[in-house]
Design a protein around this motif. Structure first.
Motif, mmCIF file in Angstrom:
data_model
loop_
_atom_site.group_PDB
_atom_site.id
_atom_site.type_symbol
_atom_site.label_atom_id
_atom_site.label_comp_id
_atom_site.label_asym_id
_atom_site.label_seq_id
_atom_site.Cartn_x
_atom_site.Cartn_y
_atom_site.Cartn_z
ATOM 1 N N GLU A 1 0.819 -1.215 0.000
ATOM 2 C CA GLU A 1 0.000 0.000 0.000
ATOM 3 C C GLU A 1 0.854 1.267 0.000
ATOM 4 O O GLU A 1 0.534 2.259 0.650
ATOM 5 C CB GLU A 1 -0.996 -0.020 1.175
ATOM 6 N N GLY A 2 1.928 1.226 -0.761
ATOM 7 C CA GLY A 2 2.789 2.398 -0.887
ATOM 8 C C GLY A 2 2.106 3.569 -1.559
ATOM 9 O O GLY A 2 2.536 4.719 -1.409
ATOM 10 N N MET A 3 1.022 3.286 -2.285
ATOM 11 C CA MET A 3 0.251 4.340 -2.939
ATOM 12 C C MET A 3 -1.010 4.706 -2.154
ATOM 13 O O MET A 3 -1.853 5.445 -2.643
ATOM 14 C CB MET A 3 -0.141 3.885 -4.350
ATOM 15 N N ALA A 4 -1.130 4.156 -0.945
ATOM 16 C CA ALA A 4 -2.278 4.465 -0.080
ATOM 17 C C ALA A 4 -3.600 4.234 -0.800
ATOM 18 O O ALA A 4 -4.507 5.069 -0.751
ATOM 19 C CB ALA A 4 -2.189 5.885 0.466
ATOM 20 N N ASN A 5 -3.688 3.091 -1.495
ATOM 21 C CA ASN A 5 -4.913 2.726 -2.214
ATOM 22 C C ASN A 5 -5.344 3.791 -3.215
ATOM 23 O O ASN A 5 -6.539 4.013 -3.431
ATOM 24 C CB ASN A 5 -6.040 2.416 -1.235
ATOM 25 N N GLY A 6 -4.377 4.443 -3.833
ATOM 26 C CA GLY A 6 -4.655 5.433 -4.878
ATOM 27 C C GLY A 6 -4.674 6.865 -4.394
ATOM 28 O O GLY A 6 -4.727 7.794 -5.216
ATOM 29 N N ARG A 7 -4.585 7.078 -3.089
ATOM 30 C CA ARG A 7 -4.638 8.449 -2.577
ATOM 31 C C ARG A 7 -3.391 9.256 -2.958
ATOM 32 O O ARG A 7 -3.412 10.490 -2.897
ATOM 33 C CB ARG A 7 -4.804 8.438 -1.055
ATOM 34 N N LEU A 8 -2.318 8.569 -3.348
ATOM 35 C CA LEU A 8 -1.088 9.258 -3.722
ATOM 36 C C LEU A 8 -0.856 9.259 -5.234
ATOM 37 O O LEU A 8 0.186 9.711 -5.700
ATOM 38 C CB LEU A 8 0.110 8.614 -3.010
ATOM 39 N N ALA A 9 -1.816 8.760 -5.987
ATOM 40 C CA ALA A 9 -1.717 8.807 -7.444
ATOM 41 C C ALA A 9 -1.942 10.234 -7.922
ATOM 42 O O ALA A 9 -2.482 11.082 -7.199
ATOM 43 C CB ALA A 9 -2.749 7.868 -8.069
ATOM 44 N N ALA A 10 -1.523 10.512 -9.144
ATOM 45 C CA ALA A 10 -1.521 11.885 -9.660
ATOM 46 C C ALA A 10 -2.861 12.590 -9.489
ATOM 47 O O ALA A 10 -2.914 13.762 -9.116
ATOM 48 C CB ALA A 10 -1.113 11.870 -11.127
ATOM 49 N N GLU A 11 -3.950 11.856 -9.745
ATOM 50 C CA GLU A 11 -5.275 12.484 -9.708
ATOM 51 C C GLU A 11 -5.684 12.924 -8.303
ATOM 52 O O GLU A 11 -6.557 13.776 -8.137
ATOM 53 C CB GLU A 11 -6.322 11.518 -10.260
ATOM 54 N N HIS A 12 -5.070 12.344 -7.287
ATOM 55 C CA HIS A 12 -5.461 12.625 -5.908
ATOM 56 C C HIS A 12 -4.303 13.121 -5.055
ATOM 57 O O HIS A 12 -4.486 13.386 -3.873
ATOM 58 C CB HIS A 12 -6.034 11.347 -5.272
ATOM 59 N N ALA A 13 -3.119 13.244 -5.630
ATOM 60 C CA ALA A 13 -1.905 13.539 -4.866
ATOM 61 C C ALA A 13 -1.999 14.878 -4.148
ATOM 62 O O ALA A 13 -2.464 15.875 -4.714
ATOM 63 C CB ALA A 13 -0.694 13.537 -5.792
ATOM 64 N N PRO A 14 -1.537 14.949 -2.897
ATOM 65 C CA PRO A 14 -1.462 16.232 -2.183
ATOM 66 C C PRO A 14 -0.509 17.178 -2.908
ATOM 67 O O PRO A 14 0.361 16.747 -3.675
ATOM 68 C CB PRO A 14 -0.907 15.837 -0.807
ATOM 69 N N ASP A 15 -0.657 18.459 -2.657
ATOM 70 C CA ASP A 15 0.135 19.465 -3.368
ATOM 71 C C ASP A 15 1.637 19.250 -3.208
ATOM 72 O O ASP A 15 2.391 19.395 -4.175
ATOM 73 C CB ASP A 15 -0.236 20.866 -2.878
ATOM 74 N N ALA A 16 2.086 18.897 -2.011
ATOM 75 C CA ALA A 16 3.522 18.714 -1.790
ATOM 76 C C ALA A 16 4.076 17.590 -2.651
ATOM 77 O O ALA A 16 5.158 17.713 -3.245
ATOM 78 C CB ALA A 16 3.801 18.434 -0.314
ATOM 79 N N LEU A 17 3.346 16.507 -2.743
ATOM 80 C CA LEU A 17 3.785 15.386 -3.573
ATOM 81 C C LEU A 17 3.742 15.757 -5.046
ATOM 82 O O LEU A 17 4.661 15.443 -5.814
ATOM 83 C CB LEU A 17 2.902 14.167 -3.309
ATOM 84 N N ARG A 18 2.699 16.463 -5.427
ATOM 85 C CA ARG A 18 2.570 16.874 -6.824
ATOM 86 C C ARG A 18 3.716 17.798 -7.240
ATOM 87 O O ARG A 18 4.289 17.648 -8.320
ATOM 88 C CB ARG A 18 1.221 17.580 -7.025
ATOM 89 N N SER A 19 4.099 18.711 -6.371
ATOM 90 C CA SER A 19 5.168 19.657 -6.731
ATOM 91 C C SER A 19 6.516 18.954 -6.820
ATOM 92 O O SER A 19 7.315 19.248 -7.716
ATOM 93 C CB SER A 19 5.228 20.801 -5.714
ATOM 94 N N VAL A 20 6.781 18.015 -5.907
ATOM 95 C CA VAL A 20 8.036 17.265 -5.978
ATOM 96 C C VAL A 20 8.067 16.430 -7.246
ATOM 97 O O VAL A 20 9.104 16.336 -7.921
ATOM 98 C CB VAL A 20 8.221 16.385 -4.729
ATOM 99 N N ALA A 21 6.946 15.843 -7.605
ATOM 100 C CA ALA A 21 6.886 15.046 -8.829
ATOM 101 C C ALA A 21 7.201 15.901 -10.055
ATOM 102 O O ALA A 21 7.929 15.477 -10.955
ATOM 103 C CB ALA A 21 5.510 14.403 -8.964
ATOM 104 N N GLU A 22 6.672 17.095 -10.081
ATOM 105 C CA GLU A 22 6.956 17.992 -11.210
ATOM 106 C C GLU A 22 8.444 18.307 -11.290
ATOM 107 O O GLU A 22 9.019 18.383 -12.385
ATOM 108 C CB GLU A 22 6.135 19.274 -11.063
ATOM 109 N N GLU A 23 9.082 18.468 -10.149
ATOM 110 C CA GLU A 23 10.522 18.766 -10.126
ATOM 111 C C GLU A 23 11.356 17.597 -10.629
ATOM 112 O O GLU A 23 12.423 17.786 -11.210
ATOM 113 C CB GLU A 23 10.949 19.139 -8.711
ATOM 114 N N THR A 24 10.882 16.377 -10.407
ATOM 115 C CA THR A 24 11.625 15.197 -10.866
ATOM 116 C C THR A 24 11.272 14.811 -12.301
ATOM 117 O O THR A 24 11.930 13.946 -12.885
ATOM 118 C CB THR A 24 11.329 13.993 -9.965
#
Length: 323
Positions: A230-253
């Motif tokens: 459950e590293g993706m928290a059942n989809g809560r960490l996928a792009a469509e639902h990702a919190p802003d902090a995760l989304r911004s780090v993803a954009e940087e990478t």
């Protein structure tokens, strides 16, 4: 231990496994299943999808595959794939017992699975697993141990599990719920003839739920292989639902939020295998990019702000609908 095969692997993805919880049955609690699976969730459709995922995972270096008796027909689908691929001899196969699938291949069942950690359930489900996977089974885990589970105190069950271990099967356990750390520490204390019974632990750990981390480090130090689910928290960490902090780090990478979420776990020194729960080949390919994500201290600090209180996390998880 079979995981020595993974320890000697050199591919970037050798520490990423594929779990089949999301594709072994028509209903599950992952978000966005309507988009991922579509309307056709027949046995044949999900069998084909599972085989496509297994082909893609194996081709990209994944060598651990995770199923369970309660994941619908996941053991059957994996067994079919292994039987059709006699050249595949370097994989590690793990399954779990302790839950019985009761949904009857529907998405709207009143109850999708029933938990029972009794010796009788172990004997029945072990026979069912053996019939499908036979000597391809490397690891058999008690499914979702909690601190009050009778599996932690049943000496007769422990003796039977030790017999299986003496026969070459690795014995492990998985955990769920806000008291995962307590369950892990209690399981570490279980012995048979003064020898530790369990050789692996599989727990939920992700950017939102990190409470099991210290106990998983202790398990690793005690010699257990740690598998993260459950590293993706059942989809809560996928792009469509990702919190802003995760989304911004993803954009940087320049990679997906899913790759960053899994990379955050892979960097833990105690993490032996981190499971992808991908339902599509595209998702799997994105997940596997986690192996090459490099996070700096600033990014790690921002991701650390996402952590939730365990009770709140598990309450929200418990409210996710089966669909």
């Amino acid at each position: 231990m079979p995981f020595a095969r993974l320890a000697s692997a050199t591919t970037p993805t050798c520490h990423i496994g594929l779990g089949l919880a999301a594709v072994g049955r028509p209903g599950y609690i992952n978000l966005d299943r309507e988009e991922d699976l579509g309307e056709d969730r027949s046995v044949d459709a999900l069998r084909t999808r599972t085989h496509e995922l297994l082909d893609a995972a194996y081709a990209q270096g994944v060598r651990y595959f995770d199923v369970a008796r309660s994941y619908g027909r996941s053991e059957e689908f994996l067994a079919d794939w292994l039987n059709a691929r006699p050249d595949v001899v370097d994989v590690v196969v793990g399954s779990k017992w302790g839950y019985t699938y009761t949904a009857g291949w529907t998405t709207d069942a009143a109850q999708h699975e029933v938990k029972d950690h009794s010796l009788q359930t172990y004997e029945r489900q072990r026979a069912e697993t053996d019939q499908l996977l036979g000597d391809r089974l490397d690891l058999y885990q008690i499914h979702s141990v909690t601190p009050d589970s009778p599996a932690l105190t049943d000496k007769e069950l422990h003796a039977r599990l030790a017999e299986a271990a003496a026969g070459g099967l690795t014995i492990g356990f998985s955990t769920s719920g806000p008291a995962q750390a307590d369950a892990i520490r209690a399981a570490l204390a279980v012995t048979v003839d003064d020898e530790p019974l369990f050789r692996t632990v599989q727990s939920t750990y992700n950017a939102l739920e990190t409470s099991a981390g210290p106990a998983l480090a202790e398990a690793h130090d005690a010699g257990l292989t740690v598998i993260v689910k459950e590293g993706m928290a059942n989809g809560r960490l996928a792009a469509e639902h990702a919190p802003d902090a995760l989304r911004s780090v993803a954009e940087e990478t320049s990679l997906g939020a899913d790759a960053v979420a899994l990379a955050l776990i892979l960097r833990e020194p105690w993490a032996g295998v981190v499971l992808s729960g991908a339902a599509t080949v595209t998702q799997l390919a994105s997940n596997l990019h986690a192996a090459v994500v490099d996070l700096d201290e600033d990014q790690l600090a921002r991701l650390a702000t996402l952590v939730e209180e365990p009770a709140a996390y598990w309450q929200q998880r418990g409210q996710l609908p089966w669909h």
